[in-house]
Design a protein around this motif. Structure first.
Motif, PDB file in Angstrom:
ATOM      1  N   SER A   1      63.414  46.252  22.995  1.00 45.35           N
ATOM      2  CA  SER A   1      63.800  47.163  24.073  1.00 45.35           C
ATOM      3  C   SER A   1      63.582  48.609  23.657  1.00 45.35           C
ATOM      4  N   TYR A   2      63.781  48.902  22.368  1.00 45.18           N
ATOM      5  CA  TYR A   2      63.578  50.294  21.945  1.00 45.18           C
ATOM      6  C   TYR A   2      62.110  50.666  22.021  1.00 45.18           C
ATOM      7  N   VAL A   3      61.236  49.740  21.570  1.00 49.23           N
ATOM      8  CA  VAL A   3      59.797  50.023  21.630  1.00 49.23           C
ATOM      9  C   VAL A   3      59.366  50.209  23.084  1.00 49.23           C
ATOM     10  N   ILE A   4      59.803  49.286  23.949  1.00 47.88           N
ATOM     11  CA  ILE A   4      59.401  49.383  25.355  1.00 47.88           C
ATOM     12  C   ILE A   4      59.960  50.661  25.986  1.00 47.88           C
ATOM     13  N   GLY A   5      61.244  50.930  25.689  1.00 46.86           N
ATOM     14  CA  GLY A   5      61.859  52.142  26.244  1.00 46.86           C
ATOM     15  C   GLY A   5      61.092  53.390  25.839  1.00 46.86           C
ATOM     16  N   THR A   6      60.708  53.478  24.557  1.00 45.47           N
ATOM     17  CA  THR A   6      59.981  54.650  24.089  1.00 45.47           C
ATOM     18  C   THR A   6      58.625  54.743  24.770  1.00 45.47           C
TER      19      THR A   6
ATOM     20  N   ILE B   1      61.885  62.262  41.032  1.00 42.77           N
ATOM     21  CA  ILE B   1      62.284  60.862  40.904  1.00 42.77           C
ATOM     22  C   ILE B   1      62.557  60.534  39.449  1.00 42.77           C
ATOM     23  N   GLY B   2      61.672  61.020  38.560  1.00 44.26           N
ATOM     24  CA  GLY B   2      61.839  60.722  37.137  1.00 44.26           C
ATOM     25  C   GLY B   2      63.159  61.235  36.604  1.00 44.26           C
ATOM     26  N   THR B   3      63.510  62.495  36.929  1.00 44.46           N
ATOM     27  CA  THR B   3      64.772  63.024  36.409  1.00 44.46           C
ATOM     28  C   THR B   3      65.957  62.301  37.027  1.00 44.46           C
ATOM     29  N   PHE B   4      65.832  61.921  38.315  1.00 47.72           N
ATOM     30  CA  PHE B   4      66.949  61.201  38.937  1.00 47.72           C
ATOM     31  C   PHE B   4      67.152  59.850  38.255  1.00 47.72           C
ATOM     32  N   VAL B   5      66.039  59.122  38.063  1.00 47.78           N
ATOM     33  CA  VAL B   5      66.169  57.795  37.463  1.00 47.78           C
ATOM     34  C   VAL B   5      66.714  57.915  36.037  1.00 47.78           C
ATOM     35  N   SER B   6      66.259  58.933  35.296  1.00 45.90           N
ATOM     36  CA  SER B   6      66.739  59.039  33.919  1.00 45.90           C
ATOM     37  C   SER B   6      68.212  59.444  33.914  1.00 45.90           C
ATOM     38  N   MET B   7      68.627  60.262  34.899  1.00 47.84           N
ATOM     39  CA  MET B   7      70.040  60.601  34.980  1.00 47.84           C
ATOM     40  C   MET B   7      70.869  59.352  35.279  1.00 47.84           C
ATOM     41  N   VAL B   8      70.354  58.511  36.183  1.00 44.04           N
ATOM     42  CA  VAL B   8      71.082  57.287  36.506  1.00 44.04           C
ATOM     43  C   VAL B   8      71.131  56.367  35.290  1.00 44.04           C
ATOM     44  N   GLY B   9      69.974  56.188  34.634  1.00 43.35           N
ATOM     45  CA  GLY B   9      69.931  55.299  33.482  1.00 43.35           C
ATOM     46  C   GLY B   9      70.828  55.771  32.366  1.00 43.35           C
ATOM     47  N   PHE B  10      71.022  57.094  32.303  1.00 43.40           N
ATOM     48  CA  PHE B  10      71.789  57.702  31.247  1.00 43.40           C
ATOM     49  C   PHE B  10      73.287  57.604  31.571  1.00 43.40           C
ATOM     50  N   SER B  11      73.617  57.570  32.876  1.00 39.69           N
ATOM     51  CA  SER B  11      75.019  57.576  33.284  1.00 39.69           C
ATOM     52  C   SER B  11      75.602  56.184  33.481  1.00 39.69           C
ATOM     53  N   VAL B  12      74.795  55.271  34.009  1.00 45.44           N
ATOM     54  CA  VAL B  12      75.350  53.956  34.308  1.00 45.44           C
ATOM     55  C   VAL B  12      75.503  53.192  32.999  1.00 45.44           C
ATOM     56  N   PRO B  13      76.712  52.736  32.687  1.00 43.02           N
ATOM     57  CA  PRO B  13      76.906  52.054  31.410  1.00 43.02           C
ATOM     58  C   PRO B  13      76.148  50.737  31.355  1.00 43.02           C
ATOM     59  N   THR B  14      75.704  50.338  30.160  1.00 45.39           N
ATOM     60  CA  THR B  14      74.862  49.144  30.045  1.00 45.39           C
ATOM     61  C   THR B  14      75.609  47.891  30.459  1.00 45.39           C
ATOM     62  N   PHE B  15      76.946  47.885  30.309  1.00 43.66           N
ATOM     63  CA  PHE B  15      77.628  46.656  30.713  1.00 43.66           C
ATOM     64  C   PHE B  15      77.584  46.468  32.215  1.00 43.66           C
ATOM     65  N   PHE B  16      77.476  47.588  32.960  1.00 42.72           N
ATOM     66  CA  PHE B  16      77.362  47.421  34.406  1.00 42.72           C
ATOM     67  C   PHE B  16      75.940  47.062  34.811  1.00 42.72           C
ATOM     68  N   THR B  17      74.928  47.748  34.246  1.00 38.19           N
ATOM     69  CA  THR B  17      73.550  47.378  34.599  1.00 38.19           C
ATOM     70  C   THR B  17      73.296  45.927  34.251  1.00 38.19           C
TER      71      THR B  17
ATOM     72  N   SER C   1      65.343  44.771  29.428  1.00 40.36           N
ATOM     73  CA  SER C   1      65.163  45.850  30.394  1.00 40.36           C
ATOM     74  C   SER C   1      66.420  46.698  30.520  1.00 40.36           C
ATOM     75  N   VAL C   2      67.603  46.095  30.344  1.00 39.46           N
ATOM     76  CA  VAL C   2      68.831  46.898  30.393  1.00 39.46           C
ATOM     77  C   VAL C   2      68.810  47.959  29.289  1.00 39.46           C
ATOM     78  N   LEU C   3      68.532  47.519  28.061  1.00 36.71           N
ATOM     79  CA  LEU C   3      68.529  48.469  26.959  1.00 36.71           C
ATOM     80  C   LEU C   3      67.362  49.436  27.064  1.00 36.71           C
ATOM     81  N   ALA C   4      66.208  48.930  27.532  1.00 36.19           N
ATOM     82  CA  ALA C   4      65.030  49.789  27.619  1.00 36.19           C
ATOM     83  C   ALA C   4      65.270  50.913  28.618  1.00 36.19           C
ATOM     84  N   LEU C   5      65.926  50.598  29.743  1.00 37.40           N
ATOM     85  CA  LEU C   5      66.208  51.631  30.731  1.00 37.40           C
ATOM     86  C   LEU C   5      67.082  52.723  30.125  1.00 37.40           C
ATOM     87  N   TYR C   6      68.106  52.288  29.380  1.00 39.52           N
ATOM     88  CA  TYR C   6      69.033  53.247  28.787  1.00 39.52           C
ATOM     89  C   TYR C   6      68.312  54.137  27.772  1.00 39.52           C
ATOM     90  N   ASN C   7      67.496  53.507  26.895  1.00 33.48           N
ATOM     91  CA  ASN C   7      66.792  54.299  25.892  1.00 33.48           C
ATOM     92  C   ASN C   7      65.751  55.208  26.533  1.00 33.48           C
TER      93      ASN C   7
END
Lengths: 316, 335
Positions: free
Chosen positions: B122-127, B148-164, B207-213
């Motif tokens: 997930s880290y490789v894919i996220g990067t 769109i990119g900044t919005f999605v990254s803000m969402v990915g950064f804010s939504v906790p991984t346990f919820f995604t 994909s959960v971890l990749a989105l966050y990273n």
């Protein structure tokens, strides 16, 4: 003395810098919406229980497993009830009331832990920046804390002190104190670093030299001259700290090491609902949405504040 | 450069020692007792002997020293033995788990592949996702792509991984039935079918971890590109007639990658820590899940060793980040 004639007078009374900050802040739509949502959710969890007066702990076994009303839109046979608009859990406790009660705990943990971490970070940052003798020690301490594995350590904290504090302050207050302190002392490092950097830069400015030359004491120097000038980075890191504290608390509750089940928070509600999420996905989704939207709005608020408080950006 | 590397290495040794001491002393306060499950009919003096056999009777400094020796000397020797079939560590006492009464490191070694597969992938894919998004977002600042990119990254950064994670399970396993909700670690990949099965069960946790990273790295990439795009050397490069492609992808990108590379290196240990939650959501029995079960079972040697492994990871990757920064940015070396 110069004569003050009418046309020399400024036409408007001078504006304080906070009006400029507000003007800049208003242009950031995300931040406005974030601030609005934060106020809304705070009101919902503080005032809400007075409007929606159902007791979140009241068991009503006849009204168990009620689905939210909107399920009736696609499933006519679903068990719905206007008395429980978001449904009930397997013991008949009202979801909306539980969400508000959980939110109150989550938000207060977030605020108190954030305040603790900001106060700690600012104190250490100011001390390290202002007093040269303390700088080395305090910054090594900060580096050390940054090298600690925080989530595993938080879990270990919970394991170690849960029972001690529970017996000392009762199950609810004890866990509250433990979580707030644990989050507070593991999240002050960024604030301390930023504040120290800013204080080091401010110390070289002329107004500090002027203040020192008239014999201002270090305490007055810090409170009157230095702290007001580092308010903006502190406020920005406070918003980030609030988001971080809310997420950490729900993560701990989600891992089963936070608040007990009869004292729910958003994270705990989510965790308790995961076992039956195939049948009742809404019990997972609503607390999750509450956490996510709150954190998202706090992060947007922080973004807007950062822009608004930065004088280089403000003019544009 | 060698000088710089050695200096950084030397600094990290006291950090590790202090961290190990902090973790050791913290767990000293733990209320748990490994003899709690031993029947009450066992006489107290036998219990005392059993306790001493677990190394609990001795004073704190000696036990701390023994733990350090076990961790930094005996366990590596065991690894060498395992790899080359030698007998260097024979008869030496290893860190023993209270839960299973077997060496902690053996259990850790069993769990590492699962964590590495899911987290590493997930880290490789996220990067790989984050870098182009950050570059394009910065180059076309305020375009719809950037918005769109900044919005999605803000969402990915804010939504906790346990919820995604839970949300993905609700949508893709419960409602659509596309992917299994539980990661099956006993699956042996030996045919095309089992390979497909492996891919299917990895998609959601990865994909959960990749989105966050990706959310975090793309924010850094964008900010760093924006810092560089307005610099004088970029104007110079354009003025001397270089193609836009060369200007952005060679001149600007190489300079903006300096802070981003260190952020990527610093993020690796955090990802291991954050994966604790994702592993719990998808029931991956990796290191994080091992830590949680050890904490719940009061298995202090296991908790101690795992926490310290996480700390070692942080210190090692801090070191790597420092050295990378030194290699990429010559100004840092002579500080």
């Amino acid at each position: 003395m110069t004569d003050m004639t009418a046309h020399d007078m400024p036409e408007q009374p001078p504006r304080s810098q906070w009006w400029d900050v507000w003007d800049q802040f208003k242009t950031h739509k995300g931040a406005l919406m974030g601030g609005g949502f934060l106020i809304f959710i705070t009101l919902a969890v503080v005032v809400g229980p007075w409007i929606w007066t159902l007791d979140p702990q009241k068991l009503d076994i006849r009204a168990k497993d009620i689905r939210p009303i909107y399920t009736a839109l696609w499933d006519a046979g679903a068990k719905v009830d206007w008395g429980h608009p978001l449904g009930t859990d397997n013991l008949g406790r009202d979801t909306l009331a539980k969400l508000m009660a959980g939110g109150k705990v989550s938000m207060s943990v977030g605020w108190v832990a954030m305040l603790l971490s900001v106060v700690l970070g600012t104190t250490i940052g100011v001390a390290a920046g202002y007093f040269k003798r303390l700088d080395g020690v305090l910054m090594r301490l900060t580096d050390l804390f940054l090298a600690l594995p925080l989530l595993p350590l938080l879990l270990v904290f919970m394991l170690l002190f849960r029972d001690v504090l529970r017996s000392a302050f009762g199950p609810e207050t004890g866990i509250f104190i433990l979580i707030v302190i644990a989050i507070g002392i593991t999240s002050w490092m960024q604030t301390a670093r930023i504040v120290r950097g800013d204080i080091l830069a401010l110390k070289e400015r002329e107004f500090v030299l002027a203040a020192r030359s008239i014999g201002t004491s270090p305490a007055k120097m810090i409170t009157r001259h230095l702290l007001p000038n580092v308010m903006s980075p502190i406020m920005v890191s406070a918003t980030l700290g609030l988001a971080n504290a809310i997420i950490t608390e729900s993560a701990l509750s989600f891992l089963g090491l936070g608040f007990p089940s009869d004292f729910p928070t958003w994270g705990k509600l989510l965790f308790d609902a995961t076992d039956r999420m195939e049948l009742y996905p809404e019990r997972v989704i609503w607390p999750g949405i509450a956490i996510s939207f709150t954190v998202l709005s706090v992060n947007y608020l922080g973004d807007g504040l950062r822009d608004a408080l930065d004088p280089r950006i403000r003019g544009r | 450069m060698l000088n710089f590397t050695i200096r950084r290495l030397v600094i990290s040794i006291p950090t590790l020692i202090i961290i190990s001491l902090v973790i050791f002393l913290l767990l000293e306060m733990a209320p748990g007792d490994p003899m709690a499950q031993v029947p009450l009919t066992v006489p107290p003096d036998v219990k005392q002997k059993m306790r001493e056999a677990l190394g609990l009777g001795e004073p704190i400094p000696i036990r701390y020293w023994k733990w350090l020796v076990q961790f930094f000397w005996i366990e590596p020797l065991n690894l060498i033995d395992y790899m080359f079939g030698t007998g260097l560590a024979e008869g030496k006492l290893r860190v023993i788990s209270w839960q299973t009464r077997s060496p902690v490191m053996e259990i850790v070694a069993q769990r590492i592949p699962q964590t590495l597969w899911v987290v590493g992938m997930s880290y490789v894919i996220g990067t790989l996702i984050a870098l182009p998004i950050g570059i394009i977002s910065a180059y076309r600042q305020y375009s719809w792509f950037d918005q769109i990119g900044t919005f999605v990254s803000m969402v990915g950064f804010s939504v906790p991984t346990f919820f995604t994670g839970v949300l993905l399970i609700v949508i893709f396993s419960v409602n659509l039935g596309w992917f299994p909700s539980i990661y099956d670690t006993t699956l042996v990949v030996d045919s095309w079918q089992s390979f497909v099965q492996q891919i299917r069960q990895m998609i959601m946790p990865v994909s959960v971890l990749a989105l966050y990273n990706a959310a975090q790295i793309s924010r850094f990439m964008r900010a760093s590109m924006l810092d560089n795009l307005n610099q004088d050397y970029v104007r110079t490069a354009r003025a001397k007639g270089l193609t836009e492609r060369t200007v952005v992808l060679v001149h600007v990108l190489r300079n903006s990658m300096i802070p981003v590379v260190t952020v990527i290196a610093l993020g690796v240990p955090q990802v291991f820590g954050g994966a604790i939650i994702t592993e719990q959501v998808f029931k991956v029995n990796g290191l994080g899940q091992l830590l949680i079960t050890a904490i719940q079972a009061n298995d202090l040697p296991m908790v101690q060793t795992l926490t310290f492994i996480f700390a070692v990871l942080i210190v090692v990757f801090n070191l790597i980040a420092d050295i990378l920064y030194g290699i990429l940015d010559p100004r840092i070396r002579y500080d």
